[in-house]
Design a protein around this motif. Structure first.
Motif, PDB file in Angstrom:
ATOM      1  N   PRO A 152       5.809   1.937  -4.598  1.00 64.65           N
ATOM      2  CA  PRO A 152       4.368   2.007  -4.390  1.00 64.65           C
ATOM      3  C   PRO A 152       3.584   2.387  -5.631  1.00 64.65           C
ATOM      4  O   PRO A 152       2.511   1.874  -5.859  1.00 64.65           O
ATOM      5  CB  PRO A 152       4.222   3.096  -3.327  1.00 64.65           C
ATOM      6  CG  PRO A 152       5.573   3.238  -2.722  1.00 64.65           C
ATOM      7  CD  PRO A 152       6.562   2.839  -3.750  1.00 64.65           C
ATOM      8  N   GLU A 191       5.526  -4.247  -1.723  1.00 66.95           N
ATOM      9  CA  GLU A 191       5.680  -3.124  -2.636  1.00 66.95           C
ATOM     10  C   GLU A 191       6.754  -2.196  -2.115  1.00 66.95           C
ATOM     11  O   GLU A 191       6.599  -1.525  -1.108  1.00 66.95           O
ATOM     12  CB  GLU A 191       4.359  -2.385  -2.816  1.00 66.95           C
ATOM     13  CG  GLU A 191       3.635  -2.113  -1.510  1.00 66.95           C
ATOM     14  CD  GLU A 191       2.458  -1.198  -1.711  1.00 66.95           C
ATOM     15  OE1 GLU A 191       2.207  -0.835  -2.863  1.00 66.95           O
ATOM     16  OE2 GLU A 191       1.825  -0.844  -0.716  1.00 66.95           O
ATOM     17  N   PRO A 221      -2.760  -2.045  -7.422  1.00 65.33           N
ATOM     18  CA  PRO A 221      -3.639  -2.060  -6.253  1.00 65.33           C
ATOM     19  C   PRO A 221      -4.656  -3.184  -6.360  1.00 65.33           C
ATOM     20  O   PRO A 221      -5.251  -3.385  -7.396  1.00 65.33           O
ATOM     21  CB  PRO A 221      -4.312  -0.703  -6.300  1.00 65.33           C
ATOM     22  CG  PRO A 221      -4.194  -0.271  -7.711  1.00 65.33           C
ATOM     23  CD  PRO A 221      -2.933  -0.870  -8.254  1.00 65.33           C
ATOM     24  N   MET A 222      -4.803  -3.852  -5.249  1.00 69.11           N
ATOM     25  CA  MET A 222      -5.779  -4.939  -5.240  1.00 69.11           C
ATOM     26  C   MET A 222      -7.170  -4.366  -5.119  1.00 69.11           C
ATOM     27  O   MET A 222      -7.362  -3.192  -4.892  1.00 69.11           O
ATOM     28  CB  MET A 222      -5.522  -5.860  -4.047  1.00 69.11           C
ATOM     29  CG  MET A 222      -4.117  -6.379  -3.970  1.00 69.11           C
ATOM     30  SD  MET A 222      -3.944  -7.981  -4.706  1.00 69.11           S
ATOM     31  CE  MET A 222      -5.096  -8.943  -3.763  1.00 69.11           C
ATOM     32  N   ALA A 280      -9.404   3.414  -4.257  1.00 62.18           N
ATOM     33  CA  ALA A 280      -8.517   2.274  -4.389  1.00 62.18           C
ATOM     34  C   ALA A 280      -8.814   1.557  -5.689  1.00 62.18           C
ATOM     35  O   ALA A 280      -9.962   1.333  -6.048  1.00 62.18           O
ATOM     36  CB  ALA A 280      -8.703   1.321  -3.219  1.00 62.18           C
ATOM     37  N   GLY A 281      -7.758   1.177  -6.410  1.00 56.80           N
ATOM     38  CA  GLY A 281      -7.938   0.535  -7.699  1.00 56.80           C
ATOM     39  C   GLY A 281      -7.676   1.506  -8.829  1.00 56.80           C
ATOM     40  O   GLY A 281      -7.174   1.134  -9.868  1.00 56.80           O
ATOM     41  N   ASP A 307       1.093  10.410  -7.768  1.00 52.28           N
ATOM     42  CA  ASP A 307       2.542  10.247  -7.834  1.00 52.28           C
ATOM     43  C   ASP A 307       3.194  11.416  -7.097  1.00 52.28           C
ATOM     44  O   ASP A 307       3.137  12.550  -7.563  1.00 52.28           O
ATOM     45  CB  ASP A 307       2.984  10.224  -9.301  1.00 52.28           C
ATOM     46  CG  ASP A 307       4.481  10.028  -9.425  1.00 52.28           C
ATOM     47  OD1 ASP A 307       5.134   9.794  -8.381  1.00 52.28           O
ATOM     48  OD2 ASP A 307       5.003  10.114 -10.550  1.00 52.28           O
ATOM     49  N   THR A 312      10.568   3.755   2.094  1.00 50.00           N
ATOM     50  CA  THR A 312       9.908   2.576   1.544  1.00 50.00           C
ATOM     51  C   THR A 312       8.531   2.458   2.155  1.00 50.00           C
ATOM     52  O   THR A 312       8.163   3.211   3.050  1.00 50.00           O
ATOM     53  CB  THR A 312      10.706   1.316   1.893  1.00 50.00           C
ATOM     54  OG1 THR A 312      10.782   1.233   3.312  1.00 50.00           O
ATOM     55  CG2 THR A 312      12.095   1.367   1.317  1.00 50.00           C
ATOM     56  N   GLY A 313       7.810   1.497   1.656  1.00 48.17           N
ATOM     57  CA  GLY A 313       6.474   1.275   2.203  1.00 48.17           C
ATOM     58  C   GLY A 313       6.560   0.488   3.489  1.00 48.17           C
ATOM     59  O   GLY A 313       5.938  -0.546   3.647  1.00 48.17           O
ATOM     60  N   VAL A 354      -7.806   3.515  -0.054  1.00 43.03           N
ATOM     61  CA  VAL A 354      -8.945   3.163   0.795  1.00 43.03           C
ATOM     62  C   VAL A 354      -9.567   4.417   1.401  1.00 43.03           C
ATOM     63  O   VAL A 354     -10.786   4.567   1.438  1.00 43.03           O
ATOM     64  CB  VAL A 354      -8.499   2.181   1.900  1.00 43.03           C
ATOM     65  CG1 VAL A 354      -9.609   2.000   2.906  1.00 43.03           C
ATOM     66  CG2 VAL A 354      -8.135   0.858   1.288  1.00 43.03           C
ATOM     67  N   GLU A 411      -5.728  -4.141   4.628  1.00 47.38           N
ATOM     68  CA  GLU A 411      -5.013  -4.076   3.367  1.00 47.38           C
ATOM     69  C   GLU A 411      -4.587  -5.463   2.916  1.00 47.38           C
ATOM     70  O   GLU A 411      -4.232  -6.302   3.725  1.00 47.38           O
ATOM     71  CB  GLU A 411      -3.763  -3.214   3.520  1.00 47.38           C
ATOM     72  CG  GLU A 411      -4.091  -1.786   3.783  1.00 47.38           C
ATOM     73  CD  GLU A 411      -3.043  -1.160   4.662  1.00 47.38           C
ATOM     74  OE1 GLU A 411      -1.901  -1.623   4.625  1.00 47.38           O
ATOM     75  OE2 GLU A 411      -3.381  -0.227   5.388  1.00 47.38           O
ATOM     76  N   THR A 461       0.460   5.398  -0.427  1.00 45.57           N
ATOM     77  CA  THR A 461       0.542   4.285  -1.355  1.00 45.57           C
ATOM     78  C   THR A 461      -0.865   3.931  -1.829  1.00 45.57           C
ATOM     79  O   THR A 461      -1.835   4.214  -1.129  1.00 45.57           O
ATOM     80  CB  THR A 461       1.158   3.058  -0.671  1.00 45.57           C
ATOM     81  OG1 THR A 461       0.320   2.681   0.410  1.00 45.57           O
ATOM     82  CG2 THR A 461       2.541   3.365  -0.159  1.00 45.57           C
ATOM     83  N   PRO A 462      -0.979   3.322  -2.995  1.00 50.76           N
ATOM     84  CA  PRO A 462      -2.313   3.058  -3.539  1.00 50.76           C
ATOM     85  C   PRO A 462      -3.188   2.245  -2.598  1.00 50.76           C
ATOM     86  O   PRO A 462      -4.386   2.481  -2.508  1.00 50.76           O
ATOM     87  CB  PRO A 462      -2.023   2.283  -4.816  1.00 50.76           C
ATOM     88  CG  PRO A 462      -0.672   2.699  -5.214  1.00 50.76           C
ATOM     89  CD  PRO A 462       0.074   2.959  -3.953  1.00 50.76           C
ATOM     90  N   THR A 463      -2.597   1.278  -1.910  1.00 48.15           N
ATOM     91  CA  THR A 463      -3.458   0.415  -1.100  1.00 48.15           C
ATOM     92  C   THR A 463      -3.975   1.122   0.139  1.00 48.15           C
ATOM     93  O   THR A 463      -5.069   0.820   0.599  1.00 48.15           O
ATOM     94  CB  THR A 463      -2.700  -0.845  -0.673  1.00 48.15           C
ATOM     95  OG1 THR A 463      -1.415  -0.462  -0.235  1.00 48.15           O
ATOM     96  CG2 THR A 463      -2.632  -1.842  -1.780  1.00 48.15           C
ATOM     97  N   THR A 464      -3.192   2.044   0.693  1.00 47.80           N
ATOM     98  CA  THR A 464      -3.650   2.688   1.921  1.00 47.80           C
ATOM     99  C   THR A 464      -4.444   3.946   1.626  1.00 47.80           C
ATOM    100  O   THR A 464      -5.578   4.093   2.067  1.00 47.80           O
ATOM    101  CB  THR A 464      -2.458   3.010   2.820  1.00 47.80           C
ATOM    102  OG1 THR A 464      -1.529   3.779   2.070  1.00 47.80           O
ATOM    103  CG2 THR A 464      -1.810   1.764   3.322  1.00 47.80           C
TER     104      THR A 464
END
Lengths: 134, 398
Positions: free
Chosen positions: A120, A117, A125-126, B148-149, B154, B306-307, B330, A112, B324-327
């Protein structure tokens, strides 16, 4: 592939079969075995095998794969050369996955991007690409 | 036609005799015997399957890396995949493999009616598979469970209603195909073209089967999670009953873990988690989610969420972090990539199976020339083989 393994191939062009039709009983038996194994796979998901879970699941899936390959794909009646080529590909898959996995374990701690964040849903998002491998 | 005869004793007859004996119409001129032609084709298709295996291995490798790095993400996100739909699709695909293997047998034994029937059955199963898949996809897109992206899930509003009707967009191409085949059937029936009727009739059934799959997916999805189903598919009278269902499921969830109810100090976040899990996961998911809350309350008196990356490692404590969006993004990237490319393979399989069906109606295949059926069968079994691994790896993570 001109070497013929079968004794009846002298008649091959005269309407004698080079085909090896699977019997309906075999096909049905394999199908029911596959269905049974699917039920087992789903059922085992409700028990906790801990670390062995992935191994269990992969083991059952591999049994199913072998059944499909041997009977549905006629590998038991096929020329051995075809089977060697196909099974050989899994050796290379194994090499590929093991080396890449080992490498990623040694080099990258997380896939990641480091984003602070606390909210969230808002964080942008990257571009998370499949870049675990170097 | 043959210009060079390989076997010298036959020599150059006139062409009519060639047809009867050494070079029937289905035998390409550069092959000596039908068996040689068959074996060459078979070697070729096995080599193609090897490239397919290596192609998919890249994605399985990505899966392995990400799962090894963050197992809890996979465990958490897998709760959003409907095991029932996955299991049904596995069964459908296994059955299609049976009918495909049977079709190869029919072609080898020159059972032409049986060949058309088994090919049509295989195609129908493929369409049912895609129908169920379209329910899965549209459902997740509606919830914002995207790669992702694009990931926009929500937790406090898991079922937004302001998204386009994805299911409709997926269905449109299949509806057009159905209309086209129906038109073909009607026109060829009107013209009295028996062969075209024999082709169009099974294909009509095949196209209809997509919508059978959509219906099947809807029933199973609603059986599992009524509230979501209603939201996603914009059932006009469902909107009213959706909150009721959520309440009922929440009650059921609370029942499942009475210890949680006693632990008190529930803030609004906890309720939303209850909602998510009650809506999305099976009972085990609800229970583990509630356990997570309990542990969280026990560990830290405040229930701020929290994250936080420093998780203990237990599955249950990370139910919220992983979304969360990043995890989670993916995970869903991998999910869509693997199942999507598998679905593209199904579509390609449908294409070649339609070609086989047309040729089977034309009686192209016989005991000397069944190669195409066998080759397509091998391809189809490989697609099945990949799903055999995909299903437990994606859907059955606890």
């Amino acid at each position: 592939m001109s070497a013929h393994a079968h004794s009846e191939d002298d008649h091959g062009s005269e309407g004698h079969d080079f085909a090896h039709p699977m019997s309906v009983q075999t096909l049905l038996a394999v199908f029911f075995a596959l269905t049974f194994l699917t039920v087992i796979t789903v059922a085992q998901a409700s028990f906790d095998f801990g670390a062995f879970e992935v191994a269990t699941v992969m083991f059952i899936a591999t049994i199913k794969a072998v059944l499909v390959m041997a009977f549905f794909m006629h590998m038991i009646a096929d020329k051995p050369f075809n089977a060697i080529i196909f099974i050989g590909s899994f050796v290379f898959v194994g090499l590929f996955v093991i080396f890449t996995l080992g490498d990623s374990m040694m080099t990258s701690g997380s896939f990641e991007p480091v984003v602070e964040e606390l909210a969230p849903a808002v964080a942008e998002p990257m571009e998370v690409k499949v870049d675990g491998a170097p | 036609m043959s210009t060079i005869e390989a076997s010298p004793e036959v020599g150059h007859d006139d062409h009519g005799h060639d047809h009867d004996h050494d070079h029937p119409a289905f035998l390409a001129h550069h092959f000596d015997t039908p068996e040689q032609q068959f074996d060459s084709g078979k070697l070729g298709i096995w080599l193609f399957l090897v490239t397919e295996v290596l192609f998919f291995s890249g994605m399985f490798c990505a899966y392995a890396i990400f799962r090894a790095l963050r197992p809890e993400v996979f465990e958490g996100c897998s709760q959003f995949l409907n095991t029932k739909l996955g299991a049904i699709n596995t069964g459908v695909l296994l059955f299609s493999s049976l009918t495909m293997a049977w079709a190869v047998r029919c072609s080898q034994l020159e059972q032409h009616k049986g060949l058309v029937g088994t090919l049509a059955a295989t195609l129908s199963c493929a369409m049912i598979f895609l129908g169920v898949k379209s329910i899965e996809y549209s459902h997740k897109w509606g919830m914002g469970l995207l790669p992702a992206g694009l990931f926009a899930y929500d937790p406090s509003n898991p079922h937004p209603t302001d998204h386009p009707n994805y299911l409709m967009y997926i269905c449109i191409p299949f509806a057009i195909a159905l209309a086209g085949v129906l038109l073909w059937l009607v026109v060829s029936a009107g013209l009295g073209n028996k062969m075209h009727v024999a082709m169009a009739m099974p294909l009509t059934v095949v196209c209809l089967c997509f919508f059978v799959g959509v219906g099947l997916g809807m029933v199973l999805e609603s059986g599992d999670e009524t509230a979501e189903h209603i939201d996603v598919h914009a059932d006009p009278n469902g909107l009213a009953s959706a909150p009721v269902m959520l309440e009922a499921e929440k009650a059921a969830a609370a029942e499942a873990a009475p210890a949680i109810a006693a632990s008190g100090a529930m803030v609004s976040v906890d309720e939303s988690v209850l909602e998510i899990l009650a809506g999305d996961a099976s009972n085990t998911g609800v229970t583990s989610g509630l356990n997570a809350l309990e542990q969280q309350n026990a560990a830290a008196g405040t229930s701020t969420i929290t994250g936080d990356e420093a998780v203990v490692g237990a599955i249950t404590t990370t139910e919220i972090d992983v979304m969360t969006p990043t995890t989670a993004g993916v995970f869903f990237s991998i999910y869509y990539c693997m199942t999507g490319i598998h679905a593209i393979h199904i579509l390609a399989g449908i294409g070649v199976l339609v070609w086989l069906l047309v040729r089977a109606v034309r009686l192209d295949f016989n005991r000397q020339y069944f190669g195409p059926v066998d080759y397509v069968g091998l391809y189809w079994h490989l697609v099945d083989l990949i799903w055999i691994y995909l299903f437990p790896l994606l859907y059955l993570i606890r």
